[in-house]
Motif scaffolding. Structure first.
Motif, PDB file in Angstrom:
ATOM      1  N   LEU A 102       9.222 -59.978  56.268  1.00  0.00           N
ATOM      2  CA  LEU A 102       8.713 -60.663  54.835  1.00  0.00           C
ATOM      3  C   LEU A 102       9.676 -61.533  54.308  1.00  0.00           C
ATOM      4  CD1 LEU A 102       7.391 -57.431  53.143  1.00  0.00           C
ATOM      5  CD2 LEU A 102       5.968 -59.599  53.666  1.00  0.00           C
ATOM      6  N   ASP A 103      11.030 -61.247  54.521  1.00  0.00           N
ATOM      7  CA  ASP A 103      12.041 -62.093  54.092  1.00  0.00           C
ATOM      8  C   ASP A 103      12.138 -63.436  54.807  1.00  0.00           C
ATOM      9  OD1 ASP A 103      13.007 -60.225  52.177  1.00  0.00           O
ATOM     10  OD2 ASP A 103      14.814 -59.316  53.842  1.00  0.00           O
ATOM     11  N   GLY A 104      11.568 -63.446  56.364  1.00  0.00           N
ATOM     12  CA  GLY A 104      11.566 -64.520  56.777  1.00  0.00           C
ATOM     13  C   GLY A 104      10.336 -65.450  56.397  1.00  0.00           C
ATOM     14  N   LEU A 105       9.239 -64.830  56.095  1.00  0.00           N
ATOM     15  CA  LEU A 105       8.105 -65.727  55.468  1.00  0.00           C
ATOM     16  C   LEU A 105       8.361 -66.110  54.087  1.00  0.00           C
ATOM     17  CD1 LEU A 105       4.958 -63.240  56.585  1.00  0.00           C
ATOM     18  CD2 LEU A 105       5.613 -65.456  57.338  1.00  0.00           C
ATOM     19  N   LYS A 106       9.083 -65.330  53.197  1.00  0.00           N
ATOM     20  CA  LYS A 106       9.345 -65.835  51.997  1.00  0.00           C
ATOM     21  C   LYS A 106      10.383 -67.008  51.772  1.00  0.00           C
ATOM     22  CE  LYS A 106       7.410 -62.638  49.461  1.00  0.00           C
ATOM     23  NZ  LYS A 106       6.271 -63.017  48.233  1.00  0.00           N
ATOM     24  N   GLU A 107      11.140 -67.273  52.909  1.00  0.00           N
ATOM     25  CA  GLU A 107      11.792 -68.639  53.199  1.00  0.00           C
ATOM     26  C   GLU A 107      11.182 -69.960  53.073  1.00  0.00           C
ATOM     27  OE1 GLU A 107      14.516 -68.117  56.548  1.00  0.00           O
ATOM     28  OE2 GLU A 107      15.515 -66.444  55.810  1.00  0.00           O
ATOM     29  N   ARG A 108       9.794 -69.485  53.301  1.00  0.00           N
ATOM     30  CA  ARG A 108       8.951 -70.835  53.356  1.00  0.00           C
ATOM     31  C   ARG A 108       8.466 -71.180  51.768  1.00  0.00           C
ATOM     32  NH1 ARG A 108       5.335 -72.118  57.710  1.00  0.00           N
ATOM     33  NH2 ARG A 108       3.793 -72.494  56.158  1.00  0.00           N
TER      34      ARG A 108
ATOM     35  N   GLU B  77       4.433 -65.961  46.825  1.00  0.00           N
ATOM     36  CA  GLU B  77       3.190 -65.274  46.880  1.00  0.00           C
ATOM     37  C   GLU B  77       3.439 -63.634  47.417  1.00  0.00           C
ATOM     38  OE1 GLU B  77       0.368 -66.766  47.030  1.00  0.00           O
ATOM     39  OE2 GLU B  77       0.740 -68.650  46.669  1.00  0.00           O
ATOM     40  N   ARG B  78       2.084 -62.935  47.115  1.00  0.00           N
ATOM     41  CA  ARG B  78       2.197 -61.611  47.542  1.00  0.00           C
ATOM     42  C   ARG B  78       1.741 -61.444  48.948  1.00  0.00           C
ATOM     43  NH1 ARG B  78      -1.432 -57.812  48.144  1.00  0.00           N
ATOM     44  NH2 ARG B  78      -3.264 -59.186  47.775  1.00  0.00           N
ATOM     45  N   ILE B  79       2.518 -60.681  49.711  1.00  0.00           N
ATOM     46  CA  ILE B  79       2.149 -60.267  51.094  1.00  0.00           C
ATOM     47  C   ILE B  79       2.314 -58.939  51.524  1.00  0.00           C
ATOM     48  CG2 ILE B  79       2.922 -60.982  53.343  1.00  0.00           C
ATOM     49  CD1 ILE B  79       4.565 -63.612  52.313  1.00  0.00           C
ATOM     50  N   CYS B  80       1.270 -58.869  52.157  1.00  0.00           N
ATOM     51  CA  CYS B  80       1.298 -57.138  52.696  1.00  0.00           C
ATOM     52  C   CYS B  80       0.738 -57.185  54.153  1.00  0.00           C
ATOM     53  CB  CYS B  80       0.200 -56.355  51.860  1.00  0.00           C
ATOM     54  SG  CYS B  80      -1.484 -56.831  51.819  1.00  0.00           S
ATOM     55  N   PHE B  81       0.928 -55.872  54.831  1.00  0.00           N
ATOM     56  CA  PHE B  81       0.879 -55.906  56.074  1.00  0.00           C
ATOM     57  C   PHE B  81      -0.598 -55.020  56.147  1.00  0.00           C
ATOM     58  CE2 PHE B  81       5.467 -56.601  56.492  1.00  0.00           C
ATOM     59  CZ  PHE B  81       5.512 -57.109  57.572  1.00  0.00           C
ATOM     60  N   SER B  82      -1.482 -55.443  57.336  1.00  0.00           N
ATOM     61  CA  SER B  82      -2.692 -54.367  57.459  1.00  0.00           C
ATOM     62  C   SER B  82      -2.055 -53.354  58.542  1.00  0.00           C
ATOM     63  CB  SER B  82      -3.523 -55.217  58.355  1.00  0.00           C
ATOM     64  OG  SER B  82      -3.097 -55.613  59.907  1.00  0.00           O
ATOM     65  N   PRO B  83      -2.721 -52.296  58.407  1.00  0.00           N
ATOM     66  CA  PRO B  83      -2.311 -51.118  59.133  1.00  0.00           C
ATOM     67  C   PRO B  83      -2.191 -51.326  60.582  1.00  0.00           C
ATOM     68  CG  PRO B  83      -3.654 -50.358  57.543  1.00  0.00           C
ATOM     69  CD  PRO B  83      -3.795 -51.996  57.494  1.00  0.00           C
ATOM     70  N   SER B  84      -3.154 -52.108  61.392  1.00  0.00           N
ATOM     71  CA  SER B  84      -3.152 -52.390  62.616  1.00  0.00           C
ATOM     72  C   SER B  84      -1.818 -53.202  62.821  1.00  0.00           C
ATOM     73  CB  SER B  84      -4.381 -53.175  63.150  1.00  0.00           C
ATOM     74  OG  SER B  84      -4.171 -54.627  62.328  1.00  0.00           O
ATOM     75  N   VAL B  85      -1.232 -54.076  62.079  1.00  0.00           N
ATOM     76  CA  VAL B  85      -0.223 -54.925  62.445  1.00  0.00           C
ATOM     77  C   VAL B  85       1.063 -53.915  62.349  1.00  0.00           C
ATOM     78  CG1 VAL B  85       1.393 -56.630  61.619  1.00  0.00           C
ATOM     79  CG2 VAL B  85      -1.006 -57.202  61.676  1.00  0.00           C
ATOM     80  N   LEU B  86       1.147 -53.024  61.446  1.00  0.00           N
ATOM     81  CA  LEU B  86       2.175 -52.110  61.489  1.00  0.00           C
ATOM     82  C   LEU B  86       2.322 -51.257  62.895  1.00  0.00           C
ATOM     83  CD1 LEU B  86       1.703 -50.610  57.854  1.00  0.00           C
ATOM     84  CD2 LEU B  86       3.466 -52.295  58.569  1.00  0.00           C
TER      85      LEU B  86
END
Length: 357
Positions: A29-35, A41-50
Motif C-alpha cells: 500500500l505504501d508503494g502504491l500511495k507513492e503514485r 485513493e482508498r485501496i483495499c485487498f481482495s481475500p484471494s490476493v491476501l
C-alpha cells in the motif's frame, strides 16, 4: 477517480528487515500511495490476493505487479504477479443486444480493440422478441434464473472465443463494461423486467451498482460495470453511443440512432438533448422483407447506388443470399437520395428502369 476502470502498477519494493518490519500489505500500500494518481485513493485487498502475497513477493524479491479494479468508490487489489507484467493489461466490453451479443477484448495500454466476437444471444431460445421473454420470466423466479444463466453462458462463450483467438487469458481482466437496453440489464441481473413496458414504468434499476464479475457467475477476476440508462426505453446501449460520439459536447446539432429490436433516437448538442424510442421489432432483422435475413454470412449489409447502378456488399464477402437490417437501412437511404423513392417511401416508377411496380 482517475481515468480508467482498472490499473496495473509495477513496484520495486525493499524487502522486510528487522528495522523495517511493516506487514506485506502495508509495504504494498505504501508503494502504491507513492503514485500521484493513487495518493488520495482508498485501496483495499481482495481475500484471494491476501492468500497469494506469500510466497510470490519473496520469490520475486519484491519486484511485483499489482492489478487494481475500481469498485465504484475506491480501488481493490485483484492480483499480484512476479516481475513487470504491465504490458499485459486487458479489459472487456460487451454489447448485450436482444438478438446478438458482441464482445471486444481491449488493450488498455494502447487503448485499442485487439479482437471482437459475436454470437446470437442464447436468450432467443426463450423467445425471439423481448416481450415473450418478459412474460416468460414474469413473477417466476426459476424462469428468471434460467434466462439469466443463458445470458451468462453467452458471455462465457464469447470469452472463450476471444481467448482462443488471441491467447490472452481473459479471465484475468480487471474490468468488463456492459451496454444493453433496460430489459437486457434486468435479465442480466435476474430481475423481473415486466415493469419496463407496464405502467407506471418504474423499473427496478437504471443504474446497477458495480459488482464483482463472480457475483454474476462470470468467470473473471475483476468488476462488471453497466452503462446507466435514463428511462425504461432509453437504456445504456444508446447512452454509451452518445458518450462515444460526444454529442453532448458539440456545438452543432447531431442526430444519433440506435436501431435494433427497440429503435432509439437522440437529437441535440451541448445545450439540449431530446430522445425518443419506439419498437422496431423484427423489421431490421429482415423479418418483414421477402428476402430478409439476420446478419449472417451472405447477407447484404451495405448498399450504394452510383450512376444508376446498385452496388452491394455482403457479410463474409460471400454470394448474396438475402438482406439484413443494415442493408435495408442503406437501401432505403440510397433510394431516397437518388430520387428513386419520395419522402413518403413511394417508389418513383420513371426514375429508373430497375424499378418495376
Amino acid at each position: 477517480m482517475t481515468e480508467g476502470w482498472s490499473k496495473k502498477v509495477y513496484l520495486e519494493l525493499l524487502p522486510p528487515t528487522e528495522d523495517d518490519n511493516r506487514s506485506d500489505t502495508e509495504r504494498i500500500l505504501d508503494g502504491l500511495k507513492e503514485r500521484e494518481d493513487l495518493k488520495e485513493e482508498r485501496i483495499c485487498f481482495s481475500p484471494s490476493v491476501l492468500r497469494k502475497i506469500y510466497p510470490i513477493c519473496e520469490k520475486a524479491q519484491w519486484n511485483i505487479t499489482i492489478t487494481l479494479g475500481f469498485d465504484g468508490t475506491g480501488w481493490e487489489i485483484l492480483d499480484v504477479e512476479a516481475t513487470d507484467t504491465t504490458t499485459k493489461h486487458y479489459g472487456l466490453c460487451a454489447d448485450l443486444g436482444s438478438t446478438t451479443i458482441v464482445m471486444e477484448l481491449v488493450d488498455m495500454n494502447r487503448e485499442e480493440v485487439i479482437a471482437r466476437e459475436t454470437i446470437f444471444n442464447p436468450q432467443t431460445a426463450f423467445g425471439e422478441d423481448i416481450l415473450t421473454r418478459i412474460f416468460y420470466t414474469k413473477e417466476n423466479e426459476e424462469n428468471r434464473e434460467e434466462l439469466r444463466r443463458a445470458t451468462i453462458s453467452g458471455f462465457c462463450d464469447l470469452m472463450e472465443k476471444l481467448e482462443k483467438k488471441t491467447g490472452v487469458h481473459v479471465k484475468n481482466c480487471a474490468a468488463m463494461v456492459v451496454a444493453g437496453n433496460t430489459a437486457m440489464i434486468h435479465f442480466l441481473f435476474g430481475m423481473d423486467a415486466f415493469c419496463v413496458f407496464h405502467t407506471p414504468y418504474a423499473v427496478r434499476t437504471l443504474k446497477p451498482d458495480v459488482c464483482h464479475a463472480k457475483e454474476l457467475d462470470i468467470p473473471m477476476e475483476g468488476f462488471v460495470y453497466c452503462y446507466p440508462g435514463k428511462a425504461n426505453y432509453l437504456g445504456g446501449d444508446i447512452i454509451s453511443g452518445m458518450i462515444a460520439e460526444d454529442i453532448a459536447e458539440r456545438e452543432e446539432i447531431s442526430v444519433f440512432l440506435d436501431i435494433g429490436t427497440n429503435g432509439e433516437l437522440v437529437i441535440g448538442n451541448k445545450n439540449f438533448l431530446v430522445a425518443g424510442a419506439g419498437a422496431a421489432g423484427p423489421a431490421l432483422e429482415g423479418g418483414v422483407v421477402k428476402t430478409g435475413m439476420r446478419a449472417e454470412k451472405g447477407a447484404v449489409d451495405r448498399v450504394a447506388i452510383e450512376s444508376g447502378e446498385i452496388k452491394i456488399h455482403t457479410i463474409g464477402e460471400e454470394k448474396a443470399i438475402g438482406i439484413c437490417g443494415s442493408g435495408i437501412v442503406d437501401l432505403l437511404a440510397q433510394l431516397f437520395l437518388n430520387g428513386w423513392m419520395d419522402l413518403r417511401g413511394k417508389l418513383q416508377e420513371n426514375s429508373s428502369d430497375r424499378i418495376q411496380i
